[in-house]
Scaffold this motif. Structure first.
Motif: not given
Length: 138
Positions: A112-116
Motif C-alpha cells: 500500500i505504501f509503495v503504491s501510494l
C-alpha cells in the motif's frame, strides 16, 4: 517414581492412637507412588481459538483448533503421549498460522505504501510535464 522417607528422622514420641509406649523407639517409612502428571501437557487451546478467529490463514487456525481439542481429549482419557503428539502438532500449526498471517499483513501494508508513493510520483511527473492541465494546482 518412588519417594522414600528412609533417611528422614522421624519423631519417636508416642501418640495415643498409635498405642506406642514411652520406651519404644519405632520409626516407620512411607512410600509414595507418584503417577505421571497428564495435566502438565499444554494443549494450546486458547492460542488455537485466537488463530481461528483472527489469523485463520488457509484454515490453519481451524486445523490447529481441531488438534488442540484432540490433545485435550487424549489428556482426559489419560493418554499422555497421544496428548503430547496432538499438542505438538497444534503448536506447529499455530506458529505457522501466526507467522504467515503476520507476513501477509506486513507485505500488504508495504505494498500500500509503495503504491501510494508511485501514484504520488506519477502525479508530480504529470504536473511537471503538463503545467497547463494542472493550471491552478501546485
Amino acid at each position: 517414581m518412588e519417594f522414600r522417607a528412609d533417611n528422614v528422622p522421624l519423631s519417636t514420641r508416642s501418640y495415643p492412637y498409635q498405642g506406642l509406649k514411652d520406651d519404644e523407639q519405632t520409626a516407620s517409612t512411607t512410600v509414595v507412588n507418584v503417577a505421571p502428571n497428564v495435566t502438565s501437557v499444554r494443549d494450546h487451546f486458547l492460542w488455537s481459538i485466537f488463530n481461528f478467529a483472527f489469523m485463520n490463514f488457509c484454515c490453519l487456525g481451524f486445523v490447529a483448533m481441531v488438534f488442540s481439542v484432540k490433545s485435550r481429549d487424549r489428556k482426559v482419557v489419560g493418554d499422555a503421549e497421544g496428548a503430547r503428539h496432538y499438542a505438538s502438532t497444534a503448536r506447529a500449526l499455530n506458529i505457522a498460522a501466526t507467522v504467515l498471517t503476520v507476513l501477509v499483513l506486513i507485505i500488504g501494508i508495504v505494498m500500500i505504501f509503495v503504491s501510494l508513493s508511485m501514484v504520488n510520483r506519477v502525479i508530480e511527473h504529470e504536473k511537471q510535464e503538463h503545467p497547463d492541465v494542472f493550471g491552478g494546482w501546485n
